[in-house]
Design a protein around this motif. Structure first.
Motif, PDB file in Angstrom:
ATOM      1  N   GLU A  83       0.908  -0.934   0.038  1.00 38.04           N
ATOM      2  CA  GLU A  83       0.100   0.285   0.080  1.00 38.04           C
ATOM      3  C   GLU A  83       0.972   0.918  -0.249  1.00 38.04           C
ATOM      4  O   GLU A  83       0.474   2.468   0.049  1.00 38.04           O
ATOM      5  CB  GLU A  83      -0.715  -0.006   0.695  1.00 38.04           C
ATOM      6  CG  GLU A  83      -2.152  -0.524   1.650  1.00 38.04           C
ATOM      7  CD  GLU A  83      -2.589  -1.752   0.495  1.00 38.04           C
ATOM      8  OE1 GLU A  83      -2.250  -0.840  -0.850  1.00 38.04           O
ATOM      9  OE2 GLU A  83      -3.642  -2.811   0.912  1.00 38.04           O
ATOM     10  N   GLU A 133      -9.898  -3.424   1.263  1.00 38.12           N
ATOM     11  CA  GLU A 133     -10.151  -3.888   0.310  1.00 38.12           C
ATOM     12  C   GLU A 133     -10.628  -3.752  -1.149  1.00 38.12           C
ATOM     13  O   GLU A 133      -9.946  -3.258  -1.462  1.00 38.12           O
ATOM     14  CB  GLU A 133      -8.856  -5.102   0.545  1.00 38.12           C
ATOM     15  CG  GLU A 133      -7.793  -5.364   0.904  1.00 38.12           C
ATOM     16  CD  GLU A 133      -6.075  -4.267   0.362  1.00 38.12           C
ATOM     17  OE1 GLU A 133      -6.964  -4.043  -1.160  1.00 38.12           O
ATOM     18  OE2 GLU A 133      -5.578  -4.828   1.076  1.00 38.12           O
ATOM     19  N   GLU A 165      -4.660  -5.136  -5.237  1.00 33.17           N
ATOM     20  CA  GLU A 165      -5.743  -4.684  -4.007  1.00 33.17           C
ATOM     21  C   GLU A 165      -6.925  -6.273  -4.380  1.00 33.17           C
ATOM     22  O   GLU A 165      -6.967  -6.811  -3.610  1.00 33.17           O
ATOM     23  CB  GLU A 165      -7.044  -4.013  -4.130  1.00 33.17           C
ATOM     24  CG  GLU A 165      -6.301  -2.249  -4.385  1.00 33.17           C
ATOM     25  CD  GLU A 165      -5.094  -2.321  -2.985  1.00 33.17           C
ATOM     26  OE1 GLU A 165      -4.887  -2.572  -2.569  1.00 33.17           O
ATOM     27  OE2 GLU A 165      -4.859  -0.545  -3.531  1.00 33.17           O
ATOM     28  N   HIS A 168      -5.528  -8.352  -2.888  1.00 32.99           N
ATOM     29  CA  HIS A 168      -4.726  -8.579  -0.905  1.00 32.99           C
ATOM     30  C   HIS A 168      -5.958  -9.020  -0.856  1.00 32.99           C
ATOM     31  O   HIS A 168      -6.359  -9.947   0.057  1.00 32.99           O
ATOM     32  CB  HIS A 168      -4.740  -7.123  -1.025  1.00 32.99           C
ATOM     33  CG  HIS A 168      -3.569  -6.325  -0.811  1.00 32.99           C
ATOM     34  ND1 HIS A 168      -3.327  -5.294  -1.297  1.00 32.99           N
ATOM     35  CD2 HIS A 168      -2.562  -7.074  -1.426  1.00 32.99           C
ATOM     36  CE1 HIS A 168      -1.940  -5.117  -1.244  1.00 32.99           C
ATOM     37  NE2 HIS A 168      -1.914  -6.232  -1.520  1.00 32.99           N
TER      38      HIS A 168
HETATM   39 FE   FE2 Z   1      -4.164  -4.055  -0.157  1.00 32.26          FE
END
Ligand code: FE2
Ligand code: FE2
Length: 181
Positions: A83, A133, A165, A168
């Protein structure tokens, strides 16, 4: 013989003339079709979102405890670093567009799309990160649609961030499954 002009590309003479005007604007040329201030404002919201995500993941990294904490904490740390890299990319693009990246702590949370939730316990932290997220995924998708063909460089950057993302979110769902939630 009449000069052939392409139906959709700018002719070379016009390109050359335009490039000489406003050279102080660097990468921002007359061909830039979007509202630059709006793009910078959107990118500053994304910057705030990323910074809030860094802070939340850092908090979670340091607070992770319990039998499954080691591997989960490493995942939190890796996400925090990624990030941070997104925040840096976005800030750099804002400057390239002639804007100023907003790093002011004042109002950071209201500029951010995602929330800062500390969470209690490992599962709760993972769930909060997953929610954040998912917020980021939808807001990046919106921004990509807005930038479209008008700013391919910003769009490509956002597409790269969006892909990460999504990774993630998948990592976090996998963690929840492994922990039996
Ligand atoms: Fe992320
Ligand atoms: Fe990110």
């Amino acid at each position: 013989m009449a000069k052939e002009t392409s139906p959709f590309l700018t002719d070379v003479k016009t390109l050359r003339e335009r490039a000489r005007k406003h050279i102080e604007q660097g990468a921002v040329t007359e061909g830039y079709k979007l509202d630059r201030q709006k793009v910078v404002a959107l990118l500053n919201e994304a910057l705030a979102t990323e910074i809030v995500c860094v802070l939340r993941y850092k908090r979670h990294f340091f607070m992770a405890s319990g039998i499954n904490a080691q591997s989960v904490a490493q995942e939190f740390l890796q996400h925090a670093n990624e990030e941070q890299a997104h925040a840096d990319q976005i800030a750099q693009r804002i400057v390239q567009l002639g804007g100023e990246p907003n790093f002011s702590p004042e109002g950071m949370l209201s500029r951010s799309h995602s929330e800062y939730v500390e969470g209690t316990g490992l599962i709760d932290m993972i769930k909060e990160d997953l929610v954040a997220e998912r917020v980021a995924i939808d807001s990046y998708r919106d921004m990509i649609a807005y930038t479209g063909a008008g700013d391919p460089t910003t769009r490509r950057m956002l597409e790269g961030i969006l892909a990460m993302e999504e990774e993630h979110a998948e990592d976090l769902v996998t963690l929840l499954e492994e922990l039996g939630r």
